[in-house]
Scaffold this motif. Structure first.
Motif, PDB file in Angstrom:
ATOM      1  N   UNK A 327      93.079  38.432  25.571  1.00 54.54           N
ATOM      2  CA  UNK A 327      92.792  37.169  26.247  1.00 54.54           C
ATOM      3  C   UNK A 327      93.765  36.102  25.755  1.00 54.54           C
ATOM      4  N   UNK A 328      94.659  35.688  26.640  1.00 54.84           N
ATOM      5  CA  UNK A 328      95.639  34.664  26.293  1.00 54.84           C
ATOM      6  C   UNK A 328      95.257  33.285  26.837  1.00 54.84           C
ATOM      7  N   UNK A 329      94.139  33.201  27.519  1.00 53.09           N
ATOM      8  CA  UNK A 329      93.744  31.937  28.146  1.00 53.09           C
ATOM      9  C   UNK A 329      92.747  31.163  27.305  1.00 53.09           C
ATOM     10  N   UNK A 330      91.704  31.828  26.858  1.00 55.62           N
ATOM     11  CA  UNK A 330      90.644  31.161  26.092  1.00 55.62           C
ATOM     12  C   UNK A 330      90.998  31.167  24.608  1.00 55.62           C
ATOM     13  N   UNK A 331      91.729  30.142  24.185  1.00 54.92           N
ATOM     14  CA  UNK A 331      92.132  30.040  22.793  1.00 54.92           C
ATOM     15  C   UNK A 331      90.982  29.505  21.948  1.00 54.92           C
ATOM     16  N   UNK A 332      90.959  29.832  20.660  1.00 53.76           N
ATOM     17  CA  UNK A 332      89.915  29.299  19.777  1.00 53.76           C
ATOM     18  C   UNK A 332      89.954  27.772  19.736  1.00 53.76           C
ATOM     19  N   UNK A 333      88.837  27.159  19.415  1.00 50.82           N
ATOM     20  CA  UNK A 333      88.732  25.710  19.411  1.00 50.82           C
ATOM     21  C   UNK A 333      89.655  25.077  18.374  1.00 50.82           C
ATOM     22  N   UNK A 334      89.815  25.731  17.212  1.00 47.10           N
ATOM     23  CA  UNK A 334      90.693  25.147  16.206  1.00 47.10           C
ATOM     24  C   UNK A 334      92.145  25.132  16.679  1.00 47.10           C
ATOM     25  N   UNK A 335      92.551  26.150  17.439  1.00 51.43           N
ATOM     26  CA  UNK A 335      93.910  26.182  17.976  1.00 51.43           C
ATOM     27  C   UNK A 335      94.078  25.112  19.052  1.00 51.43           C
ATOM     28  N   UNK A 336      93.045  24.924  19.873  1.00 51.93           N
ATOM     29  CA  UNK A 336      93.104  23.906  20.923  1.00 51.93           C
ATOM     30  C   UNK A 336      93.212  22.510  20.320  1.00 51.93           C
ATOM     31  N   UNK A 337      92.403  22.233  19.294  1.00 47.25           N
ATOM     32  CA  UNK A 337      92.448  20.915  18.657  1.00 47.25           C
ATOM     33  C   UNK A 337      93.796  20.685  17.978  1.00 47.25           C
ATOM     34  N   UNK A 338      94.302  21.738  17.321  1.00 46.58           N
ATOM     35  CA  UNK A 338      95.616  21.618  16.691  1.00 46.58           C
ATOM     36  C   UNK A 338      96.698  21.426  17.739  1.00 46.58           C
ATOM     37  N   UNK A 339      96.534  22.098  18.885  1.00 50.58           N
ATOM     38  CA  UNK A 339      97.491  21.941  19.965  1.00 50.58           C
ATOM     39  C   UNK A 339      97.510  20.519  20.498  1.00 50.58           C
ATOM     40  N   UNK A 340      96.340  19.851  20.536  1.00 51.60           N
ATOM     41  CA  UNK A 340      96.276  18.461  20.978  1.00 51.60           C
ATOM     42  C   UNK A 340      97.044  17.552  20.021  1.00 51.60           C
ATOM     43  N   UNK A 341      96.921  17.823  18.732  1.00 52.46           N
ATOM     44  CA  UNK A 341      97.666  17.030  17.752  1.00 52.46           C
ATOM     45  C   UNK A 341      99.164  17.210  17.943  1.00 52.46           C
ATOM     46  N   UNK A 342      99.596  18.457  18.146  1.00 55.07           N
ATOM     47  CA  UNK A 342     101.017  18.728  18.371  1.00 55.07           C
ATOM     48  C   UNK A 342     101.492  18.037  19.644  1.00 55.07           C
ATOM     49  N   UNK A 343     100.656  18.079  20.676  1.00 54.14           N
ATOM     50  CA  UNK A 343     101.008  17.450  21.947  1.00 54.14           C
ATOM     51  C   UNK A 343     101.200  15.942  21.778  1.00 54.14           C
ATOM     52  N   UNK A 344     100.310  15.292  21.028  1.00 51.46           N
ATOM     53  CA  UNK A 344     100.428  13.845  20.798  1.00 51.46           C
ATOM     54  C   UNK A 344     101.717  13.529  20.035  1.00 51.46           C
TER      55      UNK A 344
END
Length: 407
Positions: A327-344
């Motif tokens: 599953x490459x779509x449903x990433x873990x929540x910690x990865x999603x939150x970290x991804x938001x920080x990287x995006x900002x």
């Protein structure tokens, strides 16, 4: 004239011009001319040390496909991304591309990037990317080999533990990372640096590509897992100490309730010679599960234990398991939150890029005005010199004229 200009730009960057490279990739001579024309200002900006000007690579390969960005655009398509690479020119005009900005940061190097924030962000992306890449590799092999141990899974997830250094360098060279990483130092890149960048690219695809559920498995399969087809799994389980090998074997068998192992001497060839050959077998409930032969009992037993562990880990294979089962779509929540920080952070750095671009243009205008002022000043000084000279000659000319009138 066209070729001379290209060669001059290439020599300025210390690289040889290869026109045939771009022509071999389907570009006509007119298209190449337009591409080079669009990059004229870029070569000039390379010579200016603008603070935080990290988005402009300092070793753009003008002679190799005529631009670094063309190479990066081709790379993004080659690794299976569904998003196009957005060039620096378009980003400076306001077109946003988090994938492009992330790749530029990941492919930076301390020898060309002097902004600590960029290097810190790269480190965060690469560290998180390596862990995610290892996680997907482990899950893939766990699905393929149901009886594999966690220790062997971890070993498989680290390419440096599976392949030789030459093989690892070959794998990263196939990705053209040796050309894309902007390294100006005399020291060659290490395997760890290559591995970091590979993990960072994988994470960037997961977080910022338009369709990561399609592009991430393509990248993982074509760029990483295809090399495992050449791997001899018998070399993965390769304990060097007999006590350690026996302990691992007993630990594995106790977890599967398969019984206790028994070491037996199956045969001895040349017992009374200087080079005897001992054939040792590992038995469980009277069945020989692995055997090995060597010139000493300890070495043969060690090899037999390694062979038994290899059999237990890789004997059962699930032929239906594929990379698409992950599953490459449903990433873990910690990865999603970290991804938001990287995006900002990428968005913030993107604003800095625009500011740097506007500052660079204002400095160019200022330099132009200063040059014009210096030229005018020099012209005034020249006219003043001529005027003073004329004033010195005027009395002489007047006296000479008066004498002629008297005569």
């Amino acid at each position: 004239m066209f070729c001379r200009r290209l060669i001059a730009n290439a020599k300025q960057l210390g690289r040889a011009t290869k026109i045939t490279f771009a022509q071999g990739h389907g570009y006509t001579r007119e298209e190449i001319f337009l591409m080079e024309k669009e990059r004229q200002g870029l070569v000039a900006r390379l010579n200016s040390e603008v603070k935080n000007d990290w988005h402009i690579p300092n070793h753009i390969l003008v002679g190799q496909a005529f631009s670094y960005e063309t190479e990066l655009f081709s790379f993004v398509k080659r690794i299976g991304c569904n998003s196009d690479y957005v060039t620096e020119k378009c980003r400076s005009k306001g077109e946003e591309s988090l994938l492009s900005s992330a790749l530029v940061a990941i492919l930076s190097h301390p020898s060309t990037c002097h902004d600590p924030e960029i290097l810190k962000l790269k480190s965060e992306i690469c560290e998180l990317g390596r862990s995610q890449l290892s996680w997907y590799i482990m899950n893939y092999f766990a699905a393929v080999f149901p009886k594999i141990s966690s220790e062997i899974l971890y070993q498989l997830s680290v390419t440096e533990m599976c392949f030789s250094s030459a093989k690892c360098y070959s794998m990263y060279k196939q990705l053209c990372l040796h050309e894309l990483i902007r390294n100006k130092s005399e020291d060659s890149l290490t395997l760890e640096e290559y591995s970091d960048v590979t993990g960072g690219i994988f994470l960037s695809i997961l977080l910022f590509d338009e369709q990561p559920y399609l592009s991430a498995p393509v990248f993982l399969q074509s760029c990483i897992l295809n090399y495992y087809a050449q791997l001899d799994f018998r070399n993965i389980v390769n304990h060097k100490d007999l006590k350690e090998a026996e302990s691992k074997l007993k630990e594995y068998l106790s977890s599967t309730e398969a019984g206790s192992p028994e070491v037996r001497v199956i045969s001895i060839d040349g017992e009374n010679t200087d080079v005897p050959l001992y054939n040792i077998g590992i038995f469980i409930e009277g069945e020989c599960i692995a055997s090995a032969a060597d010139n000493s009992v300890e070495d043969a037993t060690l090899m037999a234990c390694n062979a038994a562990l290899t059999r237990f880990n890789f004997s059962e294979r699930n032929e239906r398991a594929t990379i698409n089962n992950l599953d490459f779509s449903n990433l873990p929540m910690d990865i999603i939150s970290k991804g938001k920080e990287i995006e900002d952070k990428l968005r913030s750095l993107f604003k800095d890029v625009v500011v740097a671009e506007s500052e660079m243009e204002s400095w160019e205008v200022t330099d132009r005005k200063e040059t014009e002022f210096e030229e005018k000043t020099q012209r005034i000084r020249s006219l003043s010199t001529e005027l003073r000279r004329s004033e010195r000659l005027l009395p002489v000319c007047f006296t000479s004229t008066q004498d002629n009138e008297d005569n």
